[in-house]
Write a protein that holds these residues in place. Structure first.
Motif, PDB file in Angstrom:
ATOM      1  N   VAL A   1      35.310  54.283  54.919  1.00 51.87           N
ATOM      2  CA  VAL A   1      35.780  52.956  54.539  1.00 51.87           C
ATOM      3  C   VAL A   1      36.556  53.095  53.240  1.00 51.87           C
ATOM      4  O   VAL A   1      35.980  53.346  52.188  1.00 51.87           O
ATOM      5  N   GLU A   2      37.857  52.952  53.317  1.00 54.80           N
ATOM      6  CA  GLU A   2      38.711  53.127  52.148  1.00 54.80           C
ATOM      7  C   GLU A   2      39.263  51.786  51.694  1.00 54.80           C
ATOM      8  O   GLU A   2      39.778  51.003  52.498  1.00 54.80           O
ATOM      9  N   ILE A   3      39.150  51.538  50.393  1.00 53.86           N
ATOM     10  CA  ILE A   3      39.700  50.321  49.798  1.00 53.86           C
ATOM     11  C   ILE A   3      40.879  50.718  48.929  1.00 53.86           C
ATOM     12  O   ILE A   3      40.748  51.508  48.001  1.00 53.86           O
ATOM     13  N   LYS A   4      42.044  50.197  49.274  1.00 51.42           N
ATOM     14  CA  LYS A   4      43.273  50.564  48.584  1.00 51.42           C
ATOM     15  C   LYS A   4      43.977  49.296  48.115  1.00 51.42           C
ATOM     16  O   LYS A   4      43.549  48.177  48.428  1.00 51.42           O
ATOM     17  N   CYS A   5      45.047  49.470  47.373  1.00 50.55           N
ATOM     18  CA  CYS A   5      45.796  48.289  46.946  1.00 50.55           C
ATOM     19  C   CYS A   5      47.294  48.580  46.934  1.00 50.55           C
ATOM     20  O   CYS A   5      47.720  49.737  46.835  1.00 50.55           O
ATOM     21  N   THR A   6      48.044  47.539  47.042  1.00 49.64           N
ATOM     22  CA  THR A   6      49.499  47.630  46.972  1.00 49.64           C
ATOM     23  C   THR A   6      50.004  46.440  46.186  1.00 49.64           C
ATOM     24  O   THR A   6      49.318  45.413  46.073  1.00 49.64           O
ATOM     25  N   HIS A   7      51.174  46.573  45.620  1.00 51.63           N
ATOM     26  CA  HIS A   7      51.708  45.526  44.750  1.00 51.63           C
ATOM     27  C   HIS A   7      52.623  44.604  45.550  1.00 51.63           C
ATOM     28  O   HIS A   7      53.428  45.057  46.351  1.00 51.63           O
ATOM     29  N   MET A   8      52.485  43.304  45.314  1.00 52.65           N
ATOM     30  CA  MET A   8      53.345  42.335  45.998  1.00 52.65           C
ATOM     31  C   MET A   8      54.815  42.589  45.710  1.00 52.65           C
ATOM     32  O   MET A   8      55.681  42.296  46.540  1.00 52.65           O
ATOM     33  N   ASP A   9      55.129  43.165  44.544  1.00 53.43           N
ATOM     34  CA  ASP A   9      56.533  43.426  44.207  1.00 53.43           C
ATOM     35  C   ASP A   9      57.188  44.362  45.219  1.00 53.43           C
ATOM     36  O   ASP A   9      58.393  44.251  45.485  1.00 53.43           O
TER      37      ASP A   9
ATOM     38  N   ILE B   1      40.305  49.630  54.976  1.00 54.96           N
ATOM     39  CA  ILE B   1      40.557  50.333  56.241  1.00 54.96           C
ATOM     40  C   ILE B   1      39.257  50.992  56.680  1.00 54.96           C
ATOM     41  O   ILE B   1      38.633  51.719  55.906  1.00 54.96           O
ATOM     42  N   LYS B   2      38.875  50.737  57.889  1.00 53.39           N
ATOM     43  CA  LYS B   2      37.630  51.308  58.422  1.00 53.39           C
ATOM     44  C   LYS B   2      37.963  52.332  59.504  1.00 53.39           C
ATOM     45  O   LYS B   2      38.699  52.042  60.446  1.00 53.39           O
ATOM     46  N   LYS B   3      37.407  53.513  59.335  1.00 57.34           N
ATOM     47  CA  LYS B   3      37.550  54.554  60.354  1.00 57.34           C
ATOM     48  C   LYS B   3      36.240  54.655  61.135  1.00 57.34           C
ATOM     49  O   LYS B   3      35.165  54.360  60.617  1.00 57.34           O
ATOM     50  N   ASP B   4      36.336  55.094  62.369  1.00 53.63           N
ATOM     51  CA  ASP B   4      35.150  55.241  63.209  1.00 53.63           C
ATOM     52  C   ASP B   4      34.445  56.553  62.905  1.00 53.63           C
ATOM     53  O   ASP B   4      35.084  57.559  62.559  1.00 53.63           O
ATOM     54  N   LEU B   5      33.124  56.527  63.039  1.00 52.70           N
ATOM     55  CA  LEU B   5      32.393  57.785  63.069  1.00 52.70           C
ATOM     56  C   LEU B   5      32.805  58.535  64.332  1.00 52.70           C
ATOM     57  O   LEU B   5      33.119  57.905  65.353  1.00 52.70           O
ATOM     58  N   PRO B   6      32.835  59.859  64.286  1.00 53.92           N
ATOM     59  CA  PRO B   6      33.223  60.607  65.491  1.00 53.92           C
ATOM     60  C   PRO B   6      32.385  60.213  66.705  1.00 53.92           C
ATOM     61  O   PRO B   6      31.172  60.014  66.604  1.00 53.92           O
ATOM     62  N   LYS B   7      33.033  60.082  67.852  1.00 55.29           N
ATOM     63  CA  LYS B   7      32.348  59.693  69.092  1.00 55.29           C
ATOM     64  C   LYS B   7      32.315  60.860  70.066  1.00 55.29           C
ATOM     65  O   LYS B   7      33.165  61.746  70.034  1.00 55.29           O
ATOM     66  N   GLY B   8      31.305  60.840  70.929  1.00 52.24           N
ATOM     67  CA  GLY B   8      31.132  61.920  71.886  1.00 52.24           C
ATOM     68  C   GLY B   8      30.531  63.154  71.256  1.00 52.24           C
ATOM     69  O   GLY B   8      30.530  64.229  71.854  1.00 52.24           O
ATOM     70  N   THR B   9      30.025  62.994  70.016  1.00 49.77           N
ATOM     71  CA  THR B   9      29.428  64.113  69.296  1.00 49.77           C
ATOM     72  C   THR B   9      28.070  63.707  68.731  1.00 49.77           C
ATOM     73  O   THR B   9      27.707  62.532  68.702  1.00 49.77           O
TER      74      THR B   9
ATOM     75  N   PRO C   1      27.428  48.597  63.987  1.00 52.06           N
ATOM     76  CA  PRO C   1      26.304  48.057  64.767  1.00 52.06           C
ATOM     77  C   PRO C   1      26.241  48.606  66.188  1.00 52.06           C
ATOM     78  O   PRO C   1      25.191  48.579  66.822  1.00 52.06           O
ATOM     79  N   GLU C   2      27.379  49.122  66.683  1.00 49.70           N
ATOM     80  CA  GLU C   2      27.407  49.644  68.053  1.00 49.70           C
ATOM     81  C   GLU C   2      26.870  51.073  68.124  1.00 49.70           C
ATOM     82  O   GLU C   2      26.609  51.587  69.220  1.00 49.70           O
ATOM     83  N   MET C   3      26.702  51.726  66.980  1.00 52.01           N
ATOM     84  CA  MET C   3      26.252  53.119  66.944  1.00 52.01           C
ATOM     85  C   MET C   3      24.729  53.190  66.886  1.00 52.01           C
ATOM     86  O   MET C   3      24.060  52.296  66.367  1.00 52.01           O
ATOM     87  N   GLU C   4      24.186  54.290  67.408  1.00 49.83           N
ATOM     88  CA  GLU C   4      22.743  54.525  67.330  1.00 49.83           C
ATOM     89  C   GLU C   4      22.462  55.449  66.134  1.00 49.83           C
ATOM     90  O   GLU C   4      23.077  56.498  65.987  1.00 49.83           O
TER      91      GLU C   4
END
Length: 801
Positions: free
Chosen positions: A512-520, A593-601, A620-623
């Motif tokens: 989970v990455e928190i970034k910023c950008t300038h309105m300019d 931005i949220k990335k998924d934990l690897p699936k199928g592993t 919440p969908e992960m075990e």
């Protein structure tokens, strides 16, 4: 503050002299809207290039009917009854400094005529507020009555002096108006200006600015204790604990801001308002104080406005009050007291090691996939040793340095992903850095692929570097060997085919990455690149707040071609388009931005500081299955000094005192406050502690309670579907329970937001404490923080001299 720009109206012609009334139409017809800095304004209105101006912005012709807003107001003094010094002293009583003043064209040594100008942090947008401000100012200063209109046009002048480049707080200015107006009206409160309309314009809960001259009590209620009225207190005890209160009750005269701050506390205490008023009257009669009608008008004002108590450290001049928040908490709660609700049962190191090895081998040998195992472990228990013999597995670490350290310890065949590439050609490096900065890592990789081609690069060594880099990336797809890589690389890569991925340390900051950008940057593209117009129009319509990121239909390849080599933008706008939510605030867009934990592993996370509940809410969908082995007997000792909160603002106030206490000991603290202490490692600070081993076995000191910015908590909460009101999520000093401790903390009233904030504080502190490896070393870690840790052996409110 030179970057602040203000909207107003100005003539497009020069008028270096006052015109006769019959020619004033020339000035009126030459007025246009503009936006400049305060310094540019001072030049525009000055001879020999003086322009006339009006502080308002209008929808058409300049008249009261077309008025939209005013960020600038001017006061005209031309009768000689009030001096410039009188004006400044009157405002300085309330902590307000006008921004500039200048002499009018008709000023003379015999009759000084001048104008005083204010630039506000937010515009006045309601006619009733503007009218009330000008009505009271006319009564106070006997200003020219014709200057009260929103459409008043002023000539320029001479001898312009800037006296304050910081915009004046409109709220503070309205306090000046309300209190002065009330004092002249027998303390009646019916004409107070309703500030509700300002709330939408300004939201101060996101940041804390120590340099702000005013404490903005009504809006900063997010940071102060909200208390019901009519509380009884022990006044003698309160006087012993709070020096400013004691001084006041002994008859010391208080300045306006000190008196105002004290009043915000007294109105919540039974008999407090009466006691404060009586004290002021008593010492006025003795001629020991000189409280004015304005001073007495403060009490009904803060009561009517329902101001929350302002922390004493915001207005008290005494260092003894540096960590005092409110009178009632100070009297009823022992500052820094940690109540242990349930003793923590700890197991031996041997038992913990056996349990870790047994559980790890069980997890490693089972055939389950699409499941994440979380091993919550103490620092230095030896989790890295478990990884040394692992085969055919991906091992992801926080940094390349840690990856390389583990690689040297590996006893099985493995492949390491490449470190960041640094070319000999500085131009290539700058291009790569720029692509990463604006959110185009694939373009940076494209540069590497081009350089790997014979004849492309300026330096032949760069061709080999690029070729080796690509080869190493391709080798990482080898299913017959273990792969060592970083959190970011594995989470941004295509599946490699390995069945098991082990994360050494918590990968949350990469997931989970928190970034910023300038309105300019958006505005620049808005004007230069037509397809961005709908994005700019959408963002322009939004007020400060939190929003879901919509789907924008853009050809990003075409956008890249447009900005290529132009350096039009300087912040990461590309990742914004793949974000989930964003906050618009003060010209910035903060997005998540949220990335998924690897699936199928089968995923295994091994960390001393992992916030388990946050993972369950984010995915919440992960075990998940948690193996908790945190509470282990330490060989060394951890002592906490909890008498001071040691937040960033706290360290700014009393960091020098702590520095004298700790002397030459090695200190881990906030990166911005390292310079306060004699010894602090260059590379280690809050936010960057994980994995470092250079302090192994040393006595160290940890100073600070590392609160995360509220922006992070809000954006994480949106990802977790937490219900909250962005503009009313109160944040105050209050008693909380966490991990079987009861203690005081600045935190959210909303329990769901609190469950996000508190584990993040705990994680940072544990990572810092863990650098000494007290689990296996007979060393001492001293922690200056009001936040209790389960690994601490002792809580001491005050360190003895």
């Amino acid at each position: 503050m030179e970057d602040n720009k203000y909207m107003y109206s100005v003539s497009n012609r020069i008028f270096n002299n006052k015109l006769d009334d019959g020619f004033f139409g020339q000035v009126y017809n030459s007025m246009i809207a503009t936006k400049t800095t305060l310094r540019d304004f001072s030049k525009i209105i000055s001879r020999p290039q003086a322009h006339s101006w009006c502080g308002g912005v209008f929808s058409g012709l300049i008249n009261n009917k077309n008025w939209i807003q005013s960020s600038i107001i001017g006061l005209d003094f031309d009768n000689g009854e009030v001096t410039l010094t009188d004006v400044y002293q009157k405002f300085e009583e309330f902590g307000i400094t006008p921004n500039l003043h200048y002499n009018t064209f008709s000023s003379s040594p015999e009759l000084h005529k001048f104008r005083v100008i204010f630039f506000f942090d937010i515009p006045i947008i309601e006619q009733r507020i503007f009218d009330r401000i000008m009505f009271v100012l006319e009564k106070i200063f006997k200003i020219d009555p014709s200057c009260k209109n929103t459409s008043r046009i002023f000539y320029g002048g001479t001898d312009v002096y800037i006296t304050n480049e910081i915009p004046v707080s409109l709220e503070q200015f309205i306090q000046f108006i309300d209190i002065n107006g009330s004092a002249r009206d027998n303390n009646l409160t019916r004409k107070y200006i309703n500030l509700d309309s300002l709330s939408a314009e300004k939201c101060n809960l996101l940041y804390y600015n120590n340099k702000n001259k005013h404490f903005l009590a009504s809006y900063n209620k997010f940071n102060y204790t909200s208390l019901p009225g009519g509380q009884d207190i022990d006044w003698d005890l309160a006087r012993k604990k709070i020096k400013l209160l004691d001084k006041f009750l002994k008859g010391e005269w208080l300045h306006h801001q000190e008196l105002f701050g004290l009043a915000t506390h007294m109105i919540y205490i039974r008999g407090g308002e009466k006691k404060m008023k009586k004290t002021m009257e008593e010492f006025n009669k003795k001629n020991e104080t000189f409280y004015t009608l304005n001073n007495f008008a403060i009490l009904p004002y803060v009561k009517k406005k329902h101001y929350n108590p302002i922390p004493f450290f915001k207005f008290s001049p005494y260092k003894e009050d540096n960590d005092v928040r409110d009178i009632i908490s100070e009297v009823r709660n022992i500052r820094g007291h940690i109540k242990v609700l349930k003793p923590i049962k700890k197991i031996s190191l041997k038992e913990a090691e056996e349990k870790m090895v047994r559980k790890f081998n069980e997890v490693l040998s089972n055939d389950e996939t699409d499941k994440t195992y979380i091993f919550s472990l103490p620092t230095a228990i030896g989790k890295t040793r478990l990884l040394e013999n692992i085969e055919k597995t991906i091992i992801a670490l926080p940094t390349n340095n840690l990856k390389n350290e583990v690689s040297q310890r590996m006893k099985t065949e493995h492949i390491s992903s490449p470190d960041q590439i640094i070319f000999n050609d500085s131009i290539l490096n700058k291009k790569m850095d720029y692509y990463y900065k604006i959110g185009l890592p694939t373009k940076a990789m494209g540069v590497i692929r081009n350089v790997s081609k014979i004849g492309y690069a300026k330096f032949i060594d760069d061709t080999q570097l690029a070729s080796d880099y690509i080869s190493k990336i391709e080798e990482c797809n080898n299913l017959h060997k273990s792969i060592l890589t970083t959190h970011k690389r594995i989470l941004n890569s295509e599946p490699s085919g390995h069945d098991t991925i082990i994360f050494d340390e918590d990968p949350l900051n990469s997931l989970v990455e928190i970034k910023c950008t300038h309105m300019d940057d958006f505005y620049s593209l808005y004007h230069l690149y037509k397809p961005m117009k709908h994005v700019g129009d959408f963002l322009d319509t939004l007020e400060n707040g939190i929003y879901s990121t919509p789907k924008f239909y853009l050809d990003f390849e075409d956008l890249f071609k447009f900005i290529h080599d132009k350096n039009i933008i300087q912040t990461n706008i590309f990742d914004f388009f793949s974000s989930s939510f964003f906050i618009k605030h003060e010209g910035m867009l903060h997005y998540i931005i949220k990335k998924d934990l690897p699936k199928g592993t089968k995923n295994i996370i091994m960390s001393a500081t992992i916030p388990i509940n946050l993972y369950r809410k984010l995915y919440p969908e992960m075990e998940f299955e948690c193996i908790d082995i945190r509470n282990v007997e330490q060989k060394g000792k951890i002592i906490q000094y909890t008498g001071r909160s040691c937040s960033r603002s706290g360290i700014e106030r009393y960091g020098e005192e702590i520095s004298k206490e700790v002397g030459k000991k090695m200190v881990i603290t906030f990166v911005d406050y390292k310079n306060i202490f004699q010894n602090s490692p260059d590379e280690i600070h809050f936010g960057n502690c994980s994995g470092y081993d250079i302090l192994n076995g040393q006595d160290i000191v940890v100073v600070g309670t590392p609160h995360r910015n509220n922006i992070e908590c809000f954006l994480l909460a949106k990802l977790m579907n937490v219900e909250f009101d962005f503009h009313k999520s109160t944040f105050r000093y209050q008693k909380v329970r966490y991990n079987d401790f009861e203690f005081m903390l600045n935190t959210f009233d909303n329990p769901d937001l609190r469950e996000i904030q508190i584990p993040l504080i705990e994680s940072e502190l544990i990572q810092a404490v863990g650098r000494a490896r007290t689990l296996r070393n007979d060393c001492l870690v001293e922690v200056y923080s009001g936040f209790p840790l389960g690994i601490s052996d002792e809580f001491i409110i005050k360190k003895s001299a």
